[in-house]
Design an enzyme around this catalytic site. Structure first.
Site, PDB file in Angstrom:
ATOM      1  CG  ASP A   4      -5.790   2.134   2.086  1.00  0.00           C
ATOM      2  OD1 ASP A   4      -5.161   1.890   1.050  1.00  0.00           O
ATOM      3  OD2 ASP A   4      -6.553   1.302   2.638  1.00  0.00           O
ATOM      4  CD  GLU A  10       3.714  -4.790 -10.731  1.00  0.00           C
ATOM      5  OE1 GLU A  10       4.011  -4.037  -9.792  1.00  0.00           O
ATOM      6  OE2 GLU A  10       3.939  -6.031 -10.722  1.00  0.00           O
ATOM      7  CD  GLN A  22       4.422  -9.545  -9.546  1.00  0.00           C
ATOM      8  OE1 GLN A  22       4.272 -10.520  -8.815  1.00  0.00           O
ATOM      9  NE2 GLN A  22       3.506  -8.600  -9.661  1.00  0.00           N
ATOM     10  CD  GLU A  68      -8.784  -6.502  -4.134  1.00  0.00           C
ATOM     11  OE1 GLU A  68      -8.095  -5.845  -4.912  1.00  0.00           O
ATOM     12  OE2 GLU A  68      -8.346  -6.940  -3.052  1.00  0.00           O
ATOM     13  CD  GLN A  69      -5.361 -11.782  -3.906  1.00  0.00           C
ATOM     14  OE1 GLN A  69      -5.311 -13.013  -3.913  1.00  0.00           O
ATOM     15  NE2 GLN A  69      -4.516 -11.042  -3.206  1.00  0.00           N
ATOM     16  CG  HIS A  83      -1.920 -12.634  -6.029  1.00  0.00           C
ATOM     17  ND1 HIS A  83      -0.911 -12.333  -6.918  1.00  0.00           N
ATOM     18  CD2 HIS A  83      -1.995 -11.585  -5.183  1.00  0.00           C
ATOM     19  CE1 HIS A  83      -0.413 -11.141  -6.609  1.00  0.00           C
ATOM     20  NE2 HIS A  83      -1.049 -10.666  -5.567  1.00  0.00           N
ATOM     21  CB  THR A  85      -4.755   0.533  -3.679  1.00  0.00           C
ATOM     22  OG1 THR A  85      -5.353  -0.176  -2.588  1.00  0.00           O
ATOM     23  CG2 THR A  85      -4.041   1.760  -3.135  1.00  0.00           C
ATOM     24  CG  HIS A 132      -2.065  -0.961   1.098  1.00  0.00           C
ATOM     25  ND1 HIS A 132      -3.300  -0.600   0.623  1.00  0.00           N
ATOM     26  CD2 HIS A 132      -2.146  -2.277   1.375  1.00  0.00           C
ATOM     27  CE1 HIS A 132      -4.112  -1.659   0.619  1.00  0.00           C
ATOM     28  NE2 HIS A 132      -3.426  -2.683   1.078  1.00  0.00           N
TER      29      HIS A 132
END
Length: 483
Positions: free
Chosen positions: A123, A380, A357, A396-397, A372, A145, A17
């Site tokens: 946030d 990305e 990554q 929340e994936q 995930h 985000t 975050h």
């Protein structure tokens, strides 16, 4: 002459975050030379090294000279990380209010009278800080985000109860299909975020959503071309103005100092990728909190071997059960992998721990990403034009995966309804054949998904260019805080 203004950022705790917030701050100050930003950092009791390393890695530049970091005192020691994540989160953020007030008071004393505090940028789980902003007589904005689809779900928690006659948490285990404004298709209950299928979590997020209405505006890390329907549905006159300003990415990550262990790991990984054909490697990585039990690890290994594709697998060791903590690298991954797996796949695969990554996704050898579906990772992968095989894990994936696979056609499915909690409980196991099928579909050279991802990659870059949708949206936000 324009008066200098200041924004106070309060990101949620955790390196992920913080990185998003800092990238947002960098973008804002790069567009307005009279803007200064102070970032208040809340340190988790179990994650501090990553945060400190990230801040120290930031290279000095004219832009960063106008971003100030203040690390708040450590939270009260009686906060128990073994509590439910929602209870812990709420207590953790609430405990920082006095520290935030103190920091802002000192900031106001030290600042020149000519510098105006234009507002807080918080946030989504920090809505209690609206009270602090109100105490200082300044407006509050939010930097969201996650995707617009999820924002719409959070804003409609109460509506779900009104329409369907039951609390959103009561849909756990249900095969119901929900109609939500930010989605074209009906949303199966099986992909609702775990936090909303928990009674305490749903209550907490309903509280956040109710306070969203008090915001002066919402900056969101997405772009019009990606989530056009969701963003249109948020322009309903009830929601504060939404400013899609993404993709906000940290593409110049300097993970560690030259000569460090991670720098050497990164070098070894990229050297291995240099030896592989273009678009031939499947990259598996499940985020900063992504790890699996031994049964699942063996199924992944079997699925990879059966797929026959080259692979780069970020395999992480789970923390002890009952503790919320980041995974670590195995001292010897052979202990959890099928016997002989590393020998049999030595010619086509590489098992690693920590993964750089961004550098991996940017490499031409990478042709697919088993992910995930965390939102940063999703953006990305789209930026670099790498299609995703969706295997959500937490947060929340599951909803992100549904949006990518069903709504947008930008990913293929491994198992969209897989989920585990942050305490290391794994209620189900994705079988090897599911992963094998997902990888084979993912790596099809001329698939429609691959073509759509390449097209969205170009759109994501254009959105940030002068005259692009996100560039213009950010300009509108800057005009708002200048009023």
């Amino acid at each position: 002459m324009k008066q200098p203004t200041k924004l106070v950022f309060i990101p949620s705790a955790g390196t992920g975050h913080l990185i998003s917030a800092v990238e947002m701050a960098k973008l804002l100050v790069s567009r307005d030379e009279k803007l200064f930003i102070t970032v208040l950092i809340m340190k988790l009791p179990f994650e501090s090294k990553g945060t400190e390393a990230y801040i120290s890695s930031l290279e000095s530049s004219p832009v960063l000279s106008r971003i100030n970091f203040i690390t708040l005192p450590q939270a009260a020691s009686d906060i128990d990380t073994r509590k439910s994540p929602n209870a812990f989160r709420s207590q953790f953020v609430e405990s920082h209010k006095p520290y935030v007030k103190d920091a802002i008071s000192k900031l106001a004393e030290s600042e020149s009278e000519s510098t105006r505090v234009a507002g807080f940028v918080i946030d989504m789980v920090c809505t209690t800080m609206i009270d602090v902003a109100n105490d200082f007589g300044v407006p509050t904005y939010m930097f969201f985000t996650s995707p617009a689809g999820f924002l719409g779900l959070v804003l409609n928690i109460q509506t779900i109860r009104d329409v369907y006659g039951k609390h959103v948490s009561e849909f756990k285990g249900s095969d119901a299909e929900l109609t939500l404004p930010t989605f074209v298709d009906s949303v199966p209950a099986g992909v609702l975020p775990s936090v909303l299928l928990d009674k305490d979590g749903a209550k907490a997020f309903l509280g956040y959503a109710n306070r969203f209405r008090e915001l002066k505006g919402i900056l969101i890390n997405t772009f019009v071309e990606l989530e056009s329907h969701a963003l249109d549905s948020l322009s309903d006159g009830k929601t504060p103005p939404v400013y899609p300003v993404g993709p906000i990415l940290n593409l110049k990550i300097s993970e560690t100092e030259v000569g460090s262990k991670q720098a050497q790991q990164k070098s070894n990984i990229l050297e291995w990728l240099d030896e592989q054909p273009d678009s031939s490697v499947v990259f598996l990585c499940f985020g900063s909190m992504g790890s699996f039990g031994e049964d699942q690890v063996r199924e992944i290994a079997s699925g990879l071997e059966q797929s026959g594709h080259r692979f780069l697998w970020s395999l992480r060791q789970p923390p002890p059960k009952g503790i919320i903590a980041s995974p670590s690298d195995y001292s010897d991954p052979k202990a959890v992998l099928p016997e002989g797996f590393l020998d049999r796949t030595a010619g086509i695969g590489k098992v690693i721990g920590w993964a750089p990554q961004v550098a991996i996704l940017a490499h031409p050898a990478v042709g697919g990403f088993v992910s995930h579906c965390g939102w940063n990772s999703t953006l990305e992968s789209l930026w670099f034009g790498v299609p995703v095989a969706a295997w959500p894990v937490y947060a929340e994936q599951q909803l992100n995966a549904f949006e990518l696979v069903r709504e947008l056609g930008l990913a293929v499915e491994v198992n969209m309804e897989y989920r585990r909690d942050l305490y290391g409980e794994y209620p189900n196991v994705v079988k090897a054949h599911e992963l094998e099928r997902g990888i084979k579909e993912l790596m099809e050279k001329d698939s429609d998904v691959r073509k759509r991802v390449k097209d969205m990659s170009e759109k994501s870059k254009k959105a940030l260019m002068v005259g692009g949708s996100s560039y213009n949206s950010l300009g509108r936000f800057l005009d708002q805080i200048s009023l």
